[in-house]
Motif scaffolding. Structure first.
Motif, PDB file in Angstrom:
ATOM      1  N   TYR A 222      48.057  13.445  26.481  1.00 33.73           N
ATOM      2  CA  TYR A 222      49.219  12.589  26.736  1.00 33.73           C
ATOM      3  C   TYR A 222      50.378  13.467  27.191  1.00 33.73           C
ATOM      4  CZ  TYR A 222      52.436   8.645  26.090  1.00 33.73           C
ATOM      5  OH  TYR A 222      53.348   7.630  26.279  1.00 33.73           O
ATOM      6  N   MET A 223      50.691  13.407  28.494  1.00 34.59           N
ATOM      7  CA  MET A 223      51.764  14.198  29.087  1.00 34.59           C
ATOM      8  C   MET A 223      51.656  15.667  28.672  1.00 34.59           C
ATOM      9  SD  MET A 223      54.964  11.496  28.736  1.00 34.59           S
ATOM     10  CE  MET A 223      56.034  12.441  29.828  1.00 34.59           C
ATOM     11  N   THR A 224      50.423  16.112  28.547  1.00 31.95           N
ATOM     12  CA  THR A 224      50.142  17.454  28.036  1.00 31.95           C
ATOM     13  C   THR A 224      48.897  17.995  28.722  1.00 31.95           C
ATOM     14  OG1 THR A 224      51.131  16.968  25.884  1.00 31.95           O
ATOM     15  CG2 THR A 224      49.549  18.757  25.935  1.00 31.95           C
ATOM     16  N   VAL A 225      48.886  19.299  28.953  1.00 24.78           N
ATOM     17  CA  VAL A 225      47.692  19.963  29.471  1.00 24.78           C
ATOM     18  C   VAL A 225      46.933  20.555  28.288  1.00 24.78           C
ATOM     19  CG1 VAL A 225      46.779  21.754  30.982  1.00 24.78           C
ATOM     20  CG2 VAL A 225      48.880  20.543  31.615  1.00 24.78           C
ATOM     21  N   GLY A 226      45.662  20.224  28.197  1.00 20.45           N
ATOM     22  CA  GLY A 226      44.826  20.757  27.129  1.00 20.45           C
ATOM     23  C   GLY A 226      43.515  21.275  27.671  1.00 20.45           C
ATOM     24  N   GLU A 227      42.898  22.168  26.930  1.00 23.26           N
ATOM     25  CA  GLU A 227      41.594  22.714  27.315  1.00 23.26           C
ATOM     26  C   GLU A 227      40.592  22.543  26.183  1.00 23.26           C
ATOM     27  OE1 GLU A 227      42.510  26.220  30.608  1.00 23.26           O
ATOM     28  OE2 GLU A 227      41.964  26.787  28.555  1.00 23.26           O
ATOM     29  N   VAL A 228      39.351  22.298  26.575  1.00 22.75           N
ATOM     30  CA  VAL A 228      38.240  22.206  25.627  1.00 22.75           C
ATOM     31  C   VAL A 228      37.106  23.059  26.181  1.00 22.75           C
ATOM     32  CG1 VAL A 228      36.588  20.670  24.497  1.00 22.75           C
ATOM     33  CG2 VAL A 228      38.901  19.881  24.936  1.00 22.75           C
ATOM     34  N   ARG A 229      36.499  23.869  25.326  1.00 22.05           N
ATOM     35  CA  ARG A 229      35.444  24.754  25.825  1.00 22.05           C
ATOM     36  C   ARG A 229      34.087  24.541  25.145  1.00 22.05           C
ATOM     37  NH1 ARG A 229      37.651  30.636  23.594  1.00 22.05           N
ATOM     38  NH2 ARG A 229      37.420  30.231  21.349  1.00 22.05           N
ATOM     39  N   LYS A 230      34.020  23.619  24.243  1.00 18.59           N
ATOM     40  CA  LYS A 230      32.759  23.353  23.558  1.00 18.59           C
ATOM     41  C   LYS A 230      32.839  21.975  22.916  1.00 18.59           C
ATOM     42  CE  LYS A 230      31.035  26.606  20.966  1.00 18.59           C
ATOM     43  NZ  LYS A 230      30.844  27.525  19.821  1.00 18.59           N
ATOM     44  N   ILE A 231      31.772  21.177  23.077  1.00 21.02           N
ATOM     45  CA  ILE A 231      31.653  19.906  22.355  1.00 21.02           C
ATOM     46  C   ILE A 231      30.206  19.806  21.875  1.00 21.02           C
ATOM     47  CG2 ILE A 231      31.926  17.400  22.413  1.00 21.02           C
ATOM     48  CD1 ILE A 231      33.761  17.681  24.785  1.00 21.02           C
ATOM     49  N   VAL A 232      29.965  20.290  20.678  1.00 19.78           N
ATOM     50  CA  VAL A 232      28.618  20.318  20.125  1.00 19.78           C
ATOM     51  C   VAL A 232      28.427  19.112  19.213  1.00 19.78           C
ATOM     52  CG1 VAL A 232      26.982  21.565  18.665  1.00 19.78           C
ATOM     53  CG2 VAL A 232      28.447  22.821  20.263  1.00 19.78           C
ATOM     54  N   ILE A 233      27.404  18.333  19.495  1.00 18.15           N
ATOM     55  CA  ILE A 233      27.078  17.175  18.670  1.00 18.15           C
ATOM     56  C   ILE A 233      25.723  17.432  18.021  1.00 18.15           C
ATOM     57  CG2 ILE A 233      26.023  15.919  20.612  1.00 18.15           C
ATOM     58  CD1 ILE A 233      27.260  13.351  19.375  1.00 18.15           C
ATOM     59  N   ARG A 234      25.650  17.163  16.711  1.00 12.76           N
ATOM     60  CA  ARG A 234      24.400  17.415  15.978  1.00 12.76           C
ATOM     61  C   ARG A 234      24.194  16.340  14.914  1.00 12.76           C
ATOM     62  NH1 ARG A 234      27.598  21.926  13.825  1.00 12.76           N
ATOM     63  NH2 ARG A 234      26.552  23.293  15.322  1.00 12.76           N
ATOM     64  N   THR A 235      22.943  16.115  14.583  1.00 16.22           N
ATOM     65  CA  THR A 235      22.626  15.128  13.548  1.00 16.22           C
ATOM     66  C   THR A 235      22.656  15.788  12.170  1.00 16.22           C
ATOM     67  OG1 THR A 235      20.252  15.542  13.773  1.00 16.22           O
ATOM     68  CG2 THR A 235      21.194  13.795  15.129  1.00 16.22           C
ATOM     69  N   LEU A 236      22.869  14.958  11.147  1.00 12.40           N
ATOM     70  CA  LEU A 236      22.948  15.463   9.774  1.00 12.40           C
ATOM     71  C   LEU A 236      21.834  14.919   8.889  1.00 12.40           C
ATOM     72  CD1 LEU A 236      26.804  15.030   9.303  1.00 12.40           C
ATOM     73  CD2 LEU A 236      25.574  17.152   9.804  1.00 12.40           C
ATOM     74  N   ASP A 237      20.946  14.109   9.469  1.00  8.34           N
ATOM     75  CA  ASP A 237      19.885  13.486   8.676  1.00  8.34           C
ATOM     76  C   ASP A 237      18.487  13.908   9.107  1.00  8.34           C
ATOM     77  OD1 ASP A 237      19.807  12.265  11.117  1.00  8.34           O
ATOM     78  OD2 ASP A 237      20.159  10.221  10.379  1.00  8.34           O
ATOM     79  N   GLY A 238      18.408  14.952   9.922  1.00  8.19           N
ATOM     80  CA  GLY A 238      17.099  15.441  10.356  1.00  8.19           C
ATOM     81  C   GLY A 238      16.498  14.707  11.532  1.00  8.19           C
ATOM     82  N   LYS A 239      17.159  13.644  11.991  1.00  6.10           N
ATOM     83  CA  LYS A 239      16.657  12.914  13.151  1.00  6.10           C
ATOM     84  C   LYS A 239      17.121  13.610  14.440  1.00  6.10           C
ATOM     85  CE  LYS A 239      16.655   8.421  10.819  1.00  6.10           C
ATOM     86  NZ  LYS A 239      17.189   7.030  10.827  1.00  6.10           N
ATOM     87  N   PRO A 240      16.283  13.641  15.461  1.00  8.87           N
ATOM     88  CA  PRO A 240      16.672  14.332  16.691  1.00  8.87           C
ATOM     89  C   PRO A 240      17.585  13.484  17.574  1.00  8.87           C
ATOM     90  CG  PRO A 240      14.493  13.408  16.968  1.00  8.87           C
ATOM     91  CD  PRO A 240      14.891  13.136  15.539  1.00  8.87           C
ATOM     92  N   LEU A 241      18.306  14.171  18.433  1.00  7.06           N
ATOM     93  CA  LEU A 241      19.013  13.522  19.530  1.00  7.06           C
ATOM     94  C   LEU A 241      18.032  13.370  20.680  1.00  7.06           C
ATOM     95  CD1 LEU A 241      22.193  15.784  19.423  1.00  7.06           C
ATOM     96  CD2 LEU A 241      22.095  13.405  18.677  1.00  7.06           C
ATOM     97  N   TRP A 242      18.143  12.262  21.397  1.00  7.16           N
ATOM     98  CA  TRP A 242      17.217  11.996  22.495  1.00  7.16           C
ATOM     99  C   TRP A 242      17.948  12.010  23.835  1.00  7.16           C
ATOM    100  CZ3 TRP A 242      12.048  11.940  22.431  1.00  7.16           C
ATOM    101  CH2 TRP A 242      11.423  11.827  21.174  1.00  7.16           C
ATOM    102  N   LYS A 243      17.273  12.578  24.805  1.00  6.61           N
ATOM    103  CA  LYS A 243      17.790  12.635  26.168  1.00  6.61           C
ATOM    104  C   LYS A 243      16.971  11.700  27.029  1.00  6.61           C
ATOM    105  CE  LYS A 243      19.007  16.069  29.687  1.00  6.61           C
ATOM    106  NZ  LYS A 243      18.934  17.517  30.031  1.00  6.61           N
ATOM    107  N   ARG A 244      17.656  10.960  27.883  1.00  6.33           N
ATOM    108  CA  ARG A 244      16.972  10.023  28.772  1.00  6.33           C
ATOM    109  C   ARG A 244      16.989  10.533  30.211  1.00  6.33           C
ATOM    110  NH1 ARG A 244      15.726   5.022  26.814  1.00  6.33           N
ATOM    111  NH2 ARG A 244      16.474   4.553  24.729  1.00  6.33           N
TER     112      ARG A 244
END
Length: 247
Positions: A222-244
């Motif tokens: 919001y009216m600001t310059v920001g940077e992001v260099r990593k967005i890691v998403i992971r499960t916590l219940d042992g189930k995998p993430l699926w890619k389509r």
């Protein structure tokens, strides 16, 4: 002569038998339903993983939200860092990649920093229990320091039970971790927990306006310059993430 006639009869019988077998085979083939052709982009699951860096997947999986008036867009560096420019007033991008987003029992860890400006520099919108129910973690809003979750029971991050204030010096990387469980939503700033919001009986929603376009997963400033260099998403219940497949 009789012998020749016998041979001809046998040959005719064999020829007729072959024709009958051929026609029978054709009839069987014609009654077999054709195999369904898999069309490109039909949503076939092709790969699973326990965690994924969504920025490392490439800039082509992030859509600049042009419907937001004044959106200044983003810049992706060669090292994968994403710079979200200062909009008038807001700039935002949304994840449009092939990974299926979890909605509970998962966490998102991301690294961000303020480059310029005095408002939120890397607000993350994410799903809570459903892709249709999302919230936004707002770091450094309302003048640069207010931090919290928008919205809980219709109240945004500036005035609900998650509201807190932190300094975010220009150029200093901060590691945020958001954890979504069935009964609680938590956020860490580095090693310190800054949000612990029970979810039972609570209504989770987005603030009305342009931020709704970020759902189910997006970044905004919001009216600001920001940077992001990593967005890691992971499960916590042992189930995998699926890619389509989206080819």
């Amino acid at each position: 002569m009789r012998k020749m006639g016998t041979l001809r009869n046998r040959a005719s019988s064999l020829g007729l038998g072959a024709i009958v077998l051929f026609l029978s085979g054709c009839a069987e083939e014609s009654n077999t339903p054709p195999k369904k052709r898999r069309e490109p982009g039909d949503g076939v699951r092709v790969k699973a993983a326990m965690e994924v860096d969504l920025l490392a997947e490439g800039s082509q999986h992030w859509q600049v939200l042009q419907d937001i008036s004044g959106n200044a867009g983003v810049e992706f560096a060669e090292d994968g860092t994403c710079r979200i420019l200062d909009g008038e007033p807001m700039s935002a991008i949304r994840y449009e990649g092939p990974w299926e987003l979890p909605v509970t029992n998962y966490e998102i860890l991301y690294e961000a920093r303020r480059i310029d400006g005095a408002d939120f520099f890397a607000a993350l919108t994410f799903p809570v229990h459903s892709l249709d129910t999302c919230a936004t973690f707002v770091p450094g809003g309302w003048g640069g320091s207010v931090t919290g979750i928008s919205c809980i029971d219709g109240v945004d991050a500036s005035a609900n039970e998650t509201t807190s204030t932190y300094d975010y010096p220009v150029g200093e990387w901060v590691t945020f971790r958001i954890e979504v469980r069935p009964d609680v939503l938590k956020v860490w700033n580095g090693g310190a927990i800054i949000v612990k919001a029970p979810l039972a009986g609570k209504k989770i929603s987005l603030r009305q306006g342009d931020i709704e376009l970020c759902a189910p997963l997006g970044l905004s400033t919001y009216m600001t310059v920001g940077e992001v260099r990593k967005i890691v998403i992971r499960t916590l219940d042992g189930k995998p993430l699926w890619k389509r497949s989206i080819e």
